[in-house]
Scaffold this motif. Sequence first.
Motif, PDB file in Angstrom:
ATOM      1  N   ALA A 166      45.000  49.598  43.899  1.00 45.66           N
ATOM      2  CA  ALA A 166      45.844  48.525  44.824  1.00 45.66           C
ATOM      3  C   ALA A 166      45.108  47.000  44.591  1.00 45.66           C
ATOM      4  CB  ALA A 166      46.087  48.799  46.247  1.00 45.66           C
ATOM      5  N   SER A 168      44.205  43.604  43.052  1.00 46.51           N
ATOM      6  CA  SER A 168      44.755  42.613  42.192  1.00 46.51           C
ATOM      7  C   SER A 168      43.760  41.786  41.605  1.00 46.51           C
ATOM      8  CB  SER A 168      45.747  41.839  42.927  1.00 46.51           C
ATOM      9  OG  SER A 168      45.999  40.586  42.163  1.00 46.51           O
ATOM     10  N   ILE A 252      47.451  43.987  45.533  1.00 46.44           N
ATOM     11  CA  ILE A 252      48.597  43.951  44.895  1.00 46.44           C
ATOM     12  C   ILE A 252      49.965  43.433  45.918  1.00 46.44           C
ATOM     13  CG2 ILE A 252      48.181  45.206  42.930  1.00 46.44           C
ATOM     14  CD1 ILE A 252      49.632  47.441  44.183  1.00 46.44           C
ATOM     15  N   ASP A 253      49.638  43.729  47.139  1.00 47.51           N
ATOM     16  CA  ASP A 253      50.736  43.323  48.028  1.00 47.51           C
ATOM     17  C   ASP A 253      50.459  41.917  48.607  1.00 47.51           C
ATOM     18  OD1 ASP A 253      48.467  43.372  49.739  1.00 47.51           O
ATOM     19  OD2 ASP A 253      49.455  44.748  51.169  1.00 47.51           O
ATOM     20  N   SER A 255      47.894  40.695  50.141  1.00 48.19           N
ATOM     21  CA  SER A 255      46.991  40.554  51.220  1.00 48.19           C
ATOM     22  C   SER A 255      45.482  40.174  50.424  1.00 48.19           C
ATOM     23  CB  SER A 255      46.682  41.848  52.094  1.00 48.19           C
ATOM     24  OG  SER A 255      47.980  42.163  52.594  1.00 48.19           O
TER      25      SER A 255
END
Length: 381
Positions: A166, A168, A252-253, A255
Amino acid sequence: MKKVSIIGSTGSIGCQALDVAYNNPDKIKIVGLSAGKNIELLIKQVKEFQPKVVSVSSVEHAGLLQKEFGASKGIDIYHGSEGLLAVAGCEDADIVLTAVTGTVGLAPTLKAIESGKDLALANKETLVAAGPLVMAEAGARGVKIYPVDSEHSAIWQCLNGEDTKALSRLILTASGGPFRNLPQKEMDAITPEQALKHPNWNMGSKITIDSATLMNKGLEVIEARWLFDVDFDKVDVLVHPQSIVHSMVEFIDGSVMAHLGIPDMRIPIQYALSNPHRWPNNLPKLDLMQVAHLTFERPDLDRFPCLKLAYQAGRIGGTMPAVLNAANEVAVERFLRKEIAFTDIPKTVSRVMEKHQRVASPTLEDILQADRWAREAAYQF
């Protein structure tokens, strides 16, 4: 009780690590110490911590230690490269802190891994010059590498418990050094005395100069690539003059996790030694009301080309990062001796990189040969 050997005990990181040990006598036992030429300080450290293995750079200094402590103290005394390996491979050690600067840290790091010792890594040049080899050896032997640099410790803590799929990008922060706002036309006149006045951190002379040129951040970019197994396109740098946010991780969200704390190396040193636990200490706590403002800006790669050179060397790979590092070590040394100008440091590194014939998949001997070649080329330039 963690049993610790320290490579580079009289340097800035080594002394701060011993400060952590002094304040945690029920948690840390120092079993090995190695130092260079600061024999007076080393003698004080040996008296205080009573290690089992001690090493110095020269046979003369080893003789002084032998005379001071003798066989009756039960201390094994070594010197030179053999001594570094003896401290790194100390049978009693659980973890080895590599706190020297430069590629001199490569051999003891590999020896510690070969001996099955976990590493608290403060010697970034080891992963810059030989990242693939070191990480492969550590993985094959089940050795854990705990980062000590404040930036990498911050990322390590932000990633703790997270799914790395997850991830980024990593965001390394840099203070910008003492010349962040200095007009470019004035940079030729920078003196070593000016460059050694870091605004936030207490570090050794080589790292302090690297911070002034932003080469330190470039080396940290390469180190992060290997520590966290990410591509260079996922490692960014932001200038953060306050040195309160030590680094960040974006997921990736969208955050973003940030690690904040006062600029004191004893905190990441202690965490590398205490992990997976956290120990209390007597250091000042972060007061955000007193800090008040946290600012960020993009690094100026035209004024500080060393950072750009580090990205280039990392992406080229093979022996090129070792050449970048070796040429920089020579250039910094010559700048400190007032033989070249501050702006000659990146010029020297760039010229040596241009001349280098890269070995794409180097062995350890290829890396050491590239290091020797780059030093000679840098001196000639």
